[in-house]
Design an enzyme around this catalytic site. Structure first.
Site, PDB file in Angstrom:
ATOM      1  N   GLN A  99       6.621 -10.559  -5.651  1.00 24.18           N
ATOM      2  CA  GLN A  99       7.179 -10.018  -4.411  1.00 24.18           C
ATOM      3  C   GLN A  99       6.080  -9.627  -3.449  1.00 24.18           C
ATOM      4  O   GLN A  99       4.893  -9.585  -3.786  1.00 24.18           O
ATOM      5  CB  GLN A  99       8.052  -8.797  -4.721  1.00 24.18           C
ATOM      6  CG  GLN A  99       7.303  -7.682  -5.444  1.00 24.18           C
ATOM      7  CD  GLN A  99       8.222  -6.581  -5.916  1.00 24.18           C
ATOM      8  OE1 GLN A  99       8.239  -5.505  -5.315  1.00 24.18           O
ATOM      9  NE2 GLN A  99       8.984  -6.831  -6.982  1.00 24.18           N
ATOM     10  N   ARG A 144      11.350 -10.976  -2.324  1.00 18.64           N
ATOM     11  CA  ARG A 144      11.112 -11.627  -3.617  1.00 18.64           C
ATOM     12  C   ARG A 144      10.902 -13.125  -3.433  1.00 18.64           C
ATOM     13  O   ARG A 144      11.548 -13.753  -2.580  1.00 18.64           O
ATOM     14  CB  ARG A 144      12.284 -11.376  -4.563  1.00 18.64           C
ATOM     15  CG  ARG A 144      12.530  -9.904  -4.859  1.00 18.64           C
ATOM     16  CD  ARG A 144      13.758  -9.712  -5.734  1.00 18.64           C
ATOM     17  NE  ARG A 144      13.998  -8.290  -6.001  1.00 18.64           N
ATOM     18  CZ  ARG A 144      14.725  -7.506  -5.222  1.00 18.64           C
ATOM     19  NH1 ARG A 144      15.298  -8.015  -4.133  1.00 18.64           N
ATOM     20  NH2 ARG A 144      14.884  -6.236  -5.515  1.00 18.64           N
TER      21      ARG A 144
END
Length: 324
Positions: free
Chosen positions: A76, A239
């Site tokens: 992420q 993400r």
């Protein structure tokens, strides 16, 4: 001073109660259930509770978290101030606030993580470790460009690339990243971007007591271990891999930090007190070793304190005392 109880997050990647530091800090949770994160602070996604059962109501601006990971979190990146406002305006169901996310963490146990890009001088090593990526690396010439090209890779090509990576690591693992990829292949399948891009990221290990700072734009993933985070009051996560949740590769490409991460170091204040020093850090974070007696807080501003071992009596300038 106010004594609070944390909000508990039972994410599947968390260590199972009673294992892990999050379980130890909370001392709550049914046997066999994960206790992944404890949130100390105020946020719409999780708010600390007072001893009477009401929610904490204070504009702290920062949060403290205790994380206990038995397996990898998602790869992420976090948005900066401008991107956070734009993303929240576009999709508030995914980006739940308009705040940038800065994180600084200290390891409570050994922590393994992917953090930031490898150096361009590592390209030949990456070609040797993951020959499936050679054509992308040679074509783009640097690590960040390769990462960007993989973000936009058509799904069929990505699955073909991951299939070749899978065949290699299933037959022979040589590096920590190989073992990581092999362990996660059954979880996310060949459609996940994380397997390919993980070879472009620095695989690091923190010893207990070591710090890491993650400003907006730095790609990272905690892999396993226990740590304490201090972060700006934000739950915004962009993400890109190792997850079944929504992946936003477009937003990742927009907020990606091109330069290396700011230098981070511990500055000794006393023989038993250290302060994290890093360019751009929007809050102060320090760690102190104290006895079981009285600790005096001299700061006039709002502060959050996490006690790693009790008992401890904390006294502020006004004479208020809290036993922890």
């Amino acid at each position: 001073m106010i004594k609070v109880q944390p909000a508990i997050k039972n994410y599947a990647w968390g260590k199972v109660f009673p294992d892990g530091e999050a379980s130890r800090f909370s001392n709550r949770g049914p046997i066999g259930s994960p206790v992944a994160e404890l949130w100390y602070g105020v946020h719409s996604s999780g708010c600390s509770m007072l001893e009477d059962g009401s929610h904490l109501d204070a504009n702290l601006g920062v949060m403290l978290k205790v994380l206990s990971a038995k397996e990898a979190l998602s790869i992420q990146v976090h948005p900066d101030e401008v991107s956070a406002k734009a993303l929240h305006s576009q999709d508030p169901s995914v980006y739940v606030d308009a705040n940038a996310k800065h994180e600084a963490a200290i390891a409570l146990t050994e922590v393994e993580l992917l953090h930031g890009f490898r150096n361009n001088s590592d390209i030949l090593d990456i070609c040797s470790e993951a020959p499936e990526l050679s054509s992308y690396l040679n074509k783009n010439g640097d690590i960040v460009s390769t990462f960007r090209s993989l973000l936009s890779l058509p799904q069929m090509q990505l699955e073909s690339l991951n299939s070749r990576i899978s065949e290699r690591v299933s037959a022979n693992c040589k590096t920590p990243t190989d073992y990581l990829v092999k362990s996660l292949l059954p979880t996310y399948g060949l459609h996940d971007l994380g397997y390919a891009v993980s070879y472009l990221l620095s695989y690091k290990t923190l010893a207990p007591g070591e710090f890491v700072y993650t400003p907006p734009g730095v790609v990272h993933a905690y892999l396993k271990g226990d740590l304490v985070e201090c972060l700006t009051s934000s739950d915004n996560v962009i993400r890109v891999g190792f997850t079944e949740k929504y992946k936003d590769v477009k937003a990742c490409g927009q907020v990606l930090l091109m330069s290396s991460q700011p230098p981070t170091k511990l500055v000794a204040q006393t023989d038993s007190s250290f302060k994290l020093d890093s360019e751009g850090l929007p809050f102060e974070l320090s760690i102190s070793e104290v006895g079981s007696g009285v600790t005096i807080l001299n700061d006039s501003e709002l502060s959050s304190i996490l006690i790693a071992s009790a008992p401890l009596l904390v006294t502020d300038n006004a004479g208020d005392k809290v036993s922890l």
